[in-house]
Design an enzyme around this catalytic site. Structure first.
Site, PDB file in Angstrom:
ATOM      1  N   CYS A  94      21.062  36.232  58.935  1.00  0.00           N
ATOM      2  CA  CYS A  94      19.961  37.145  58.571  1.00  0.00           C
ATOM      3  C   CYS A  94      18.664  36.403  58.258  1.00  0.00           C
ATOM      4  O   CYS A  94      17.599  37.011  58.209  1.00  0.00           O
ATOM      5  CB  CYS A  94      20.359  38.016  57.386  1.00  0.00           C
ATOM      6  SG  CYS A  94      21.854  38.944  57.693  1.00  0.00           S
ATOM      7  N   HIS A 115      14.568  40.986  53.547  1.00  0.00           N
ATOM      8  CA  HIS A 115      15.582  41.303  54.555  1.00  0.00           C
ATOM      9  C   HIS A 115      16.173  42.674  54.219  1.00  0.00           C
ATOM     10  O   HIS A 115      16.451  42.985  53.065  1.00  0.00           O
ATOM     11  CB  HIS A 115      16.664  40.224  54.543  1.00  0.00           C
ATOM     12  CG  HIS A 115      17.894  40.609  55.297  1.00  0.00           C
ATOM     13  ND1 HIS A 115      17.846  41.085  56.586  1.00  0.00           N
ATOM     14  CD2 HIS A 115      19.206  40.609  54.941  1.00  0.00           C
ATOM     15  CE1 HIS A 115      19.074  41.355  56.994  1.00  0.00           C
ATOM     16  NE2 HIS A 115      19.913  41.075  56.011  1.00  0.00           N
ATOM     17  N   ASN A 171      21.171  47.293  58.687  1.00  0.00           N
ATOM     18  CA  ASN A 171      20.957  45.843  58.630  1.00  0.00           C
ATOM     19  C   ASN A 171      20.953  45.280  60.051  1.00  0.00           C
ATOM     20  O   ASN A 171      21.982  45.264  60.717  1.00  0.00           O
ATOM     21  CB  ASN A 171      22.085  45.216  57.799  1.00  0.00           C
ATOM     22  CG  ASN A 171      21.942  43.712  57.644  1.00  0.00           C
ATOM     23  OD1 ASN A 171      21.123  43.089  58.315  1.00  0.00           O
ATOM     24  ND2 ASN A 171      22.747  43.143  56.779  1.00  0.00           N
TER      25      ASN A 171
END
Ligand code: ACO
Length: 322
Positions: free
Chosen positions: A113, A249, A279
């Protein structure tokens, strides 16, 4: 002083949308549970003929259009991804060929990520030290391809998408600071159990799918967002109040809210798109930024703090003036 400045930003989301209601049909879950625990309402899923490189290309073209940059002007292409099309060549090389760019370095970074922030760090150093004038940094993922649709504890969390930024060497302020870190001690908390060198063992369930200890990841993520945001701001002798926008994020609305609260950052200054995108790993920050720029929320001259956290664990932040 030479800065690496964002000249253009772009993103792409696959057309297919999977809502929480759709997931209710596929597994034992509910819209209420997903929204309460994660804030996610829907996610985009790549079509069969779409890959990480193809969606990365779409985002890149939009960023290049905004920047007014052509393929032959690119001096560096970096793709942050943990779901490349193939082991070799890099997704960045596939994007390079499809853009019609020849000769510049093109490389993937797998920092899960944190891949886009790692890419910004790389491009920032490259442009500032005279490696070139223009860099394309992309975050792109097809996480649906490593999602175990029989595991409700992870399947509801992820989506596909791509975001890209064109950076240009400039005497006007751009990236002011980047910090990247990792700690492999946490390998087992968020991983795919199988892989290339370990082998793709079909008998090993759940195979090359994402596995996660959600509670442990949650706690580390919140604590790390706080410490890295403070590290970056302190490095610039600045204050959190100087930041116009915080783009974390986009993993989970509860992580975002908890991190913002710890930092004393009002939610009006936090860009959150996790409800619409879920996500998307390395794609999540540039995707969120592109949306906010195109909606007119983020304007030229605004100060932005980006912070990411992902498998490894990896984490990183970037402070920039847009
Ligand atoms: N639908 C319905 N029930 C579910 C689901 C689901 N999709 N998933 C789990 N449950 C159940 C569990 O089985 C459990 O039931 P039980 O109490 O009968 O055993 C119950 O819900 C609670 O499970 P927990 O895991 O304790 O739920 P929690 O509140 O911790 O939320 C979550 C889980 C959302 C994964 C949370 O831990 C989290 O957000 N973790 C952060 C991880 C993350 O976002 N990772 C993304 C990748 S890393 C990154 O990008 C930073």
């Amino acid at each position: 002083m030479t800065y690496a400045r964002i000249a253009g930003i772009g993103s792409y989301l696959p057309e297919k949308v999977l809502s929480n209601a759709d997931l209710e049909e596929m597994m034992d879950t509910s819209d209420e549970w997903i929204r309460e625990r994660t804030g996610i309402k829907r996610r985009h899923i790549a079509a069969d003929d779409e890959t990480t490189a193809s969606i990365a290309l779409n985002a890149a073209q939009r960023a290049m259009e905004m920047a007014g940059v052509t393929a032959d002007e690119l001096d560096l292409i970096v793709v942050g991804t943990c779901t490349p099309d193939k082991v070799i060549p890099a997704a960045a090389c596939i994007v390079q060929r499809r853009l019609g760019s020849v000769g510049c370095p093109a490389v993937d970074i797998n920092a899960a990520c944190s891949g886009f922030i790692y890419g910004l760090d790389y491009a920032n150093r490259y442009l500032r030290t005279g490696g070139g004038k223009t860099a394309l940094v992309i975050g792109a993922e097809t996480l649906s391809r490593i999602t175990n649709w029989d595991d409700r504890t992870t399947a509801v969390l992820f989506g596909d998408g791509a975001g890209a930024a064109v950076l240009q060497a400039s005497d006007k302020p751009g990236i002011l600071a980047t910090h990247i870190h990792s700690n492999g001690e946490y390998e087992d908390l968020l991983q795919t159990r199988n892989g290339v060198s370990l082998g793709f063992d079909a008998s090993c369930t759940p195979g090359a799918y994402i596995e996660m200890n959600g509670n442990a990841v949650f706690k580390r993520a919140v604590a790390t967002f706080d410490s890295m945001a403070r590290e970056t701001v302190a490095d610039l002798d600045g204050h959190l109040e100087d930041i116009d926008w915080f783009i974390p994020h986009q993993a989970n609305m509860r992580i975002i809210t908890a991190a913002a609260k710890k930092l004393g950052m009002p939610m009006e200054r936090v860009i959150a798109t996790v409800d619409e995108h879920a996500n998307t790993s390395a794609a999540s920050i540039p995707l969120a930024m592109d949306l906010a720029v195109r909606e007119g929320r983020i304007k030229r001259g605004d100060k932005i703090l980006m912070a990411a956290f992902g498998a490894g664990f990896t984490w990183g932040s970037a402070m920039l003036e847009f």
